[in-house]
Scaffold this active site. Structure first.
Site, PDB file in Angstrom:
ATOM      1  N   ARG A 276      67.959  31.186  32.343  1.00 51.99           N
ATOM      2  CA  ARG A 276      67.260  29.899  32.225  1.00 51.99           C
ATOM      3  C   ARG A 276      67.139  29.300  33.614  1.00 51.99           C
ATOM      4  NH1 ARG A 276      66.653  26.756  27.677  1.00 51.99           N
ATOM      5  NH2 ARG A 276      68.300  27.919  26.608  1.00 51.99           N
ATOM      6  N   ARG A 388      64.108  36.915  32.160  1.00 51.04           N
ATOM      7  CA  ARG A 388      64.787  37.227  30.896  1.00 51.04           C
ATOM      8  C   ARG A 388      64.662  38.712  30.555  1.00 51.04           C
ATOM      9  NH1 ARG A 388      64.572  32.235  26.572  1.00 51.04           N
ATOM     10  NH2 ARG A 388      65.300  30.633  28.026  1.00 51.04           N
TER      11      ARG A 388
END
Length: 425
Positions: A276, A388
């Site tokens: 994140r 990610r």
């Protein structure tokens, strides 16, 4: 935005949608009231203007006695028309303001609830049993450090928390992912696009990112420009204020861009590594279609995402996202979540949303079909959110010595390399 005609004809459906989203239901009644005021003030304005024009024709023909009376009435009408015009403008502005606050109508099959109320639709791949293989898996940051691929310490030094450098094979891995993703999209008929990272307010508002998501957006006050959080924004605005012939649909674009997000409300979440972050690169699919074909196109986008994750040899599941976690533009959203071994759970890697006519109405994008002009439907789907995806690849394909096996689909883009080898102990 939704169709005001639908709101008038079936307000209970709109109320139910707001309730399912966990949004303010009273907004519907406020909007109905503002719309009624807008329409009635418009009628009043038209009636007064018609009388004013009629009076203008009578005055030259009137006798001196009648003319004085008519002139007095004309003066009063002038004042009344001005007041009616102002009321009409005010009512329209209030209607537009409230309409922009209303989310898209959720699809009736979407599960109702919040973030944890999704429905799991399917699973793919096999989750590795590292215990059976005789070693404890390392997390992506430890692996990235061993490989000389990720540097978050210097990222924080240079830019602050949630920034990072991809170095050496890390940088090469990103480029391999982007090229492989664009190759798949191009083979599927998407037009590859490199999009602007800065957009005007009307582009950001038109896609629905200045409502509930506004706190997550970076704004450059001096220039009144926004940094995009996804290339969905410039791709949606690409045909803003245009009419597209129906025989040219569907239009499909695959945009590559940097993305910027404040990650508002994520304090304390995913602070380790690059899962994140505030800035990342992404390949995004975007479709313009006939509204009658939007549900079928949504399933096609999902299939392309599944094809991509399968080619990366990642275990993942597909979920039907619940109403409270949709985002204002989406009528329905599917997420593909990859298994992250060191977290022991599935995490979102890709997402695809059917926005129906919501964005096209706000951006004034229409289709011409048999001489009829009407709004079209827009859909988006993440193909590869790079950081990610790197996290998932490193953790799922790691080996006991800290090396990482390269999925076959990426090897041509990494000079044929089959394994990423550690460079540091």
């Amino acid at each position: 935005m939704i169709d005001l005609r639908l709101l008038r004809e079936d307000p209970d459906r709109v109320r139910a949608s707001q309730r399912a989203r966990g949004e303010d239901v009273t907004l519907v009644d406020s909007l109905l009231s503002a719309d009624e005021r807008r329409r009635s003030s418009g009628v009043r304005f038209d009636e007064l203007r018609a009388e004013q024009k009629q009076l203008g024709k009578l005055i030259p023909k009137a006798s001196p006695e009648e003319r004085a009376e008519l002139l007095g009435r004309a003066e009063q009408l002038k004042s009344d028309v001005k007041a009616a015009d102002a009321e009409q403008d005010e009512a329209k502005a209030e209607t537009d303001r409230l309409l922009l606050q209303l989310g898209n109508l959720v699809h009736p099959d979407v599960p109702v609830g919040g973030e944890e109320d999704f429905v799991e639709l399917e699973t793919h791949g096999t989750i590795r049993d590292f215990g059976a293989e005789g070693f404890e898996p390392k997390d992506h940051l430890e692996l990235g450090t061993l490989l000389g691929a990720i540097d978050v310490e210097r990222g924080a030094k240079v830019s602050g928390s949630r920034f990072y450098f991809l170095t050496g094979v890390g940088a090469l891995l990103e480029l391999a992912l982007v090229n492989a993703a664009l190759a798949q999209a191009t083979a599927a008929g998407f037009t590859p696009m490199l999009t602007p990272a800065l957009v005007r307010p009307q582009s950001m508002a038109g896609t629905g990112f200045l409502g509930q998501a506004a706190a997550d957006v970076y704004h450059l006050d001096k220039d009144d420009l926004y940094l995009v959080g996804t290339s969905e924004v410039p791709l949606a605005a690409y045909h803003m204020d245009e009419i597209i012939d129906a025989d040219k649909l569907p239009l499909r674009y695959a945009g590559f861009s940097p993305c910027f997000r404040r990650e508002a409300g994520s304090h304390g979440k995913d602070t380790r590594g690059i899962f994140r972050v505030h800035q990342f690169d992404k390949v995004e699919m975007f479709s313009y279609v006939d509204p009658a074909d939007s549900e079928a196109e949504h399933k096609r986008l999902l299939e392309w995402e599944k094809q991509w994750l399968t080619s990366l040899e990642l275990p993942f599941r597909v979920i039907d996202v619940a109403t409270g976690d949709l985002g204002s533009s989406a009528a329905r959203k599917y997420d593909c979540e990859a298994w992250i071994p060191t977290q022991g759970k599935f995490r979102e890697l890709t997402s695809t949303s059917d926005c129906t006519e919501f964005q096209s109405r706000r951006l004034s994008i229409r289709m011409r079909d048999e001489k009829k002009i009407r709004p079209l439907a827009t859909l988006n789907g993440t193909l590869c959110a790079v950081p990610r995806t790197i996290v998932a690849i490193l953790e799922n394909h790691q080996q006991a010595d800290g090396s990482v096996r390269v999925p076959e689909v990426l090897r041509p883009y990494l000079g044929g390399r089959e394994v990423l080898e550690p460079v540091a102990k």
